[in-house]
Design a protein around this motif. Sequence first.
Motif: not given
Length: 222
Positions: A80-84, A98-101, A104-108, A112-119
């Motif tokens: 979910d981005g908590s571990d860089s 993989d949305v690592s690129q 700025m949108f899906y990271g902490p 849209y950070a709350l969508f990361a690490g989930k379906d």
Amino acid sequence: MVVELWETVKETITAYTGLSPAAFFTVLALAFAVYQVVSGFFVSPEEHRPRSTEDYPQPEPLPPPVQLGEITEEELKQYDGSDSKKPLLMAIKGQIYDVSQSRMFYGPGGPYALFAGKDASRALAKMSFEETDLTGDISGLGPFELDALQDWEYKFMSKYVKVGTIQKNDGECKESAEPSTNTGQEASAEVAHGETSRSIEEKTEETTEKKDVANGDAAKED
């Protein structure tokens, strides 16, 4: 209002400096130009040199996406981005990308950070940020919401790399296996029903034959 303010400024300039507004601003511009020239003699050329892109810290290149295969939703939460050091992942309709690129949108701290690490299929379809919609369950959605979800899926397929799928839980596997079980039970019932019908027909034929024989014997006796 603006005109009145300008008239007040002109009167103030004339009263305190004895100069007309035009002369006052001319003197002010010349003073600024002299300051720039004089300050240039006391500053090293290095300080005036514009900074190139090499002077700014460059972001580290992203590592290539790692294929995870089939993982559970609980395992997906680790990305979910908590571990860089781990990739930033997100799933749509059971497909993990993989949305690592786009950290700025899906990271902490991203919108849209709350969508990361989930379906987040249901949340994307409804454009909802409610915790209850952060699920891959899309049952009961309307046609417009399903179209919106399809647009999101096309976007992710074209922009991000698919790295895995979400493992189905036992409940879904049982539901998929139930139709075959029912079919087997129905087939057994049909076979049993057929055998019962045959036995009834055979008994009926035997009874008819016995009656015919009895009638024939009775006729002979007459």
